[in-house]
Write a protein that holds these residues in place. Structure first.
Motif, PDB file in Angstrom:
ATOM      1  N   ALA A  83       3.354  -1.480   3.722  1.00  0.00           N
ATOM      2  CA  ALA A  83       2.950  -0.110   3.412  1.00  0.00           C
ATOM      3  C   ALA A  83       4.152   0.809   3.304  1.00  0.00           C
ATOM      4  CB  ALA A  83       1.998   0.420   4.477  1.00  0.00           C
TER       5      ALA A  83
ATOM      6  N   ASP B  21       0.276  -7.845   3.943  1.00  0.00           N
ATOM      7  CA  ASP B  21       0.467  -6.597   3.216  1.00  0.00           C
ATOM      8  C   ASP B  21       1.621  -5.815   3.838  1.00  0.00           C
ATOM      9  OD1 ASP B  21      -1.791  -7.258   1.732  1.00  0.00           O
ATOM     10  OD2 ASP B  21      -3.128  -6.040   2.966  1.00  0.00           O
TER      11      ASP B  21
ATOM     12  N   ILE C  29      -7.342  -5.383   4.758  1.00  0.00           N
ATOM     13  CA  ILE C  29      -5.891  -5.412   4.898  1.00  0.00           C
ATOM     14  C   ILE C  29      -5.487  -6.559   5.811  1.00  0.00           C
ATOM     15  CG2 ILE C  29      -3.908  -4.123   5.808  1.00  0.00           C
ATOM     16  CD1 ILE C  29      -5.486  -1.558   4.989  1.00  0.00           C
TER      17      ILE C  29
ATOM     18  N   LEU D 273      -8.775   3.844   5.251  1.00  0.00           N
ATOM     19  CA  LEU D 273      -8.394   2.431   5.276  1.00  0.00           C
ATOM     20  C   LEU D 273      -9.575   1.506   5.513  1.00  0.00           C
ATOM     21  CD1 LEU D 273      -4.937   2.480   7.099  1.00  0.00           C
ATOM     22  CD2 LEU D 273      -5.448   2.425   4.652  1.00  0.00           C
TER      23      LEU D 273
ATOM     24  N   HIS E  84       0.845  -1.195   0.000  1.00  0.00           N
ATOM     25  CA  HIS E  84       0.000   0.000   0.000  1.00  0.00           C
ATOM     26  C   HIS E  84       0.880   1.245   0.000  1.00  0.00           C
ATOM     27  CE1 HIS E  84      -3.528  -2.474   0.806  1.00  0.00           C
ATOM     28  NE2 HIS E  84      -2.780  -3.132   1.680  1.00  0.00           N
TER      29      HIS E  84
ATOM     30  N   ILE F 181      -2.839   4.632  -2.899  1.00  0.00           N
ATOM     31  CA  ILE F 181      -3.929   5.297  -2.200  1.00  0.00           C
ATOM     32  C   ILE F 181      -3.710   6.805  -2.336  1.00  0.00           C
ATOM     33  CG2 ILE F 181      -5.146   5.589  -0.008  1.00  0.00           C
ATOM     34  CD1 ILE F 181      -4.016   2.862   0.844  1.00  0.00           C
TER      35      ILE F 181
ATOM     36  N   ASN G 182      -0.786  -0.807  -4.277  1.00  0.00           N
ATOM     37  CA  ASN G 182      -2.089  -0.157  -4.159  1.00  0.00           C
ATOM     38  C   ASN G 182      -1.865   1.333  -3.922  1.00  0.00           C
ATOM     39  OD1 ASN G 182      -4.750   0.590  -3.655  1.00  0.00           O
ATOM     40  ND2 ASN G 182      -4.682  -0.087  -1.519  1.00  0.00           N
TER      41      ASN G 182
END
Length: 267
Positions: A121, A119, A115, A110, A49, A76, A74
Motif C-alpha cells: 500500500a 499486497d 486484501i 477497506l 493499493h 482507492i 488499485n
C-alpha cells in the motif's frame, strides 16, 4: 509595481523546485526499495493499493491510470473526501475536510476488498495528520500489508495529529518518502501579502511517483513480465495504442476481480 529584491516570483518558485528535486534525489535508495516492494506484489499477481484524500488524490491518479503507467495498482479514491470542484454547497469542501477526520471510515472502505499480505500500500498525505489516511495505513498493517507513506516531512513535523492518541501516518508506515515541501506547503512569499502562495508538495509527489513507476517497470521487465503501458498513438501507432489500452484495462479488471472473489471469507 514594487521591485522584488529576490528576483522574479517565477524564478523563486523554480529555485524552490530545484531544492525539491534535490530532496527527492537523495532518496534514491529508498525509492528503489519501495519499487522492489511494489513490483513483488505485481509479480505475485496481487495489487499495490493507492490511497489519498483531498489534493493527495492527484498522486493516486498520477500512478494509474494515465499515459506512461501500467496495471498493478488499485486506486482507492473516495469522492466524499476528494470531489472538490463544487467547493461549497452539496458535496462541498467543508464536508470533505470534515469526513477526513471521521474515525472508522477507513475500515469501512477497506471492507470492500479481499486484501492479503502479498499486497502492498501507498498512502499519500502531505501532513500525515488527518485521521482517514492514518487509519488507512493502520488497517493495512493489521492485515500484514507493508505500507509506504508519502508525506511532506517538514509539514508533518510541524503539524499536530487529529487523532486522539497523537499518532501520525508515519507511525503506521514501513517506509517513508518525503516530497521536500515546506511547512504549510506554499513556497513563495509575496511582498505586502501575509500568506505564502504556490505549494510544492504536488511537485515532489509527482517526482516520487514517477521515479518509483520507472523503477517498477524495469524490475517487471527484468523478471519477464512486460508491463502493458498506456501509450500515445503518436509514438507507437494508433491501433497498437488502442490495443494496449484495451489489454491494460482487461488486466486491471482481472486483478481487481481477485480483490472480490473471496471477499468476506477472511473476516
Amino acid at each position: 509595481m514594487a521591485e522584488n529584491k529576490n528576483g522574479s516570483y517565477t524564478q523563486q518558485y523554480l529555485d524552490r523546485a530545484k531544492q525539491i528535486i534535490s530532496v527527492v534525489e537523495k532518496q534514491e535508495t529508498i525509492i528503489q526499495e519501495v519499487a522492489q516492494l511494489f513490483a513483488n506484489s505485481i509479480l505475485e499477481g496481487r495489487m499495490v493499493h493507492l490511497f489519498g484524500s483531498g489534493h493527495s488524490r492527484m498522486m493516486v491518479e498520477e500512478m494509474w491510470p494515465r499515459y506512461g503507467s501500467f496495471p498493478g495498482f488499485n486506486p482507492i479514491v473516495e469522492l466524499s473526501v476528494s470531489f472538490h470542484n463544487l467547493v461549497v454547497g452539496s458535496n462541498g469542501q467543508r464536508q470533505a475536510m470534515f469526513l477526513e477526520n471521521v474515525a472508522g471510515l477507513a475500515k469501512r472502505i477497506l471492507r470492500n476488498f479481499d486484501i492479503t499480505d502479498q499486497d502492498t500500500a501507498l498512502i499519500i498525505s502531505s501532513s500525515g495528520c488527518n485521521v482517514l489516511p492514518i487509519e488507512m495505513a493502520e488497517e493495512f498493517q493489521k492485515k500484514k500489508v507493508k505500507v509506504v507513506a508519502l508525506v511532506s516531512s517538514l509539514h508533518l513535523k510541524g503539524s499536530s495529529s487529529k487523532r486522539t492518541d497523537g499518532k501520525k501516518l508515519v507511525d503506521f508506515a514501513d517506509y517513508v518518502l518525503d516530497t521536500g515541501a515546506p511547512l504549510g506547503d506554499a513556497m513563495i512569499k509575496i511582498e505586502a501579502l501575509d500568506t505564502p502562495v504556490a505549494p510544492g508538495s504536488t511537485l515532489g509527489g509527482v517526482l516520487l511517483i514517477n521515479t518509483i513507476k520507472a523503477e517498477i517497470a524495469n524490475i517487471l521487465v527484468q523478471n519477464g513480465k512486460t508491463p502493458k503501458v498506456l501509450s500515445s498513438g503518436k509514438i507507437i501507432g494508433e491501433q497498437k495504442a488502442i490495443d494496449l489500452f484495451e489489454s491494460a484495462y482487461d488486466e486491471h479488471a482481472h486483478n481487481m476481480a481477485k480483490l472480490y472473489q473471496n471477499l468476506g471469507n477472511r473476516n
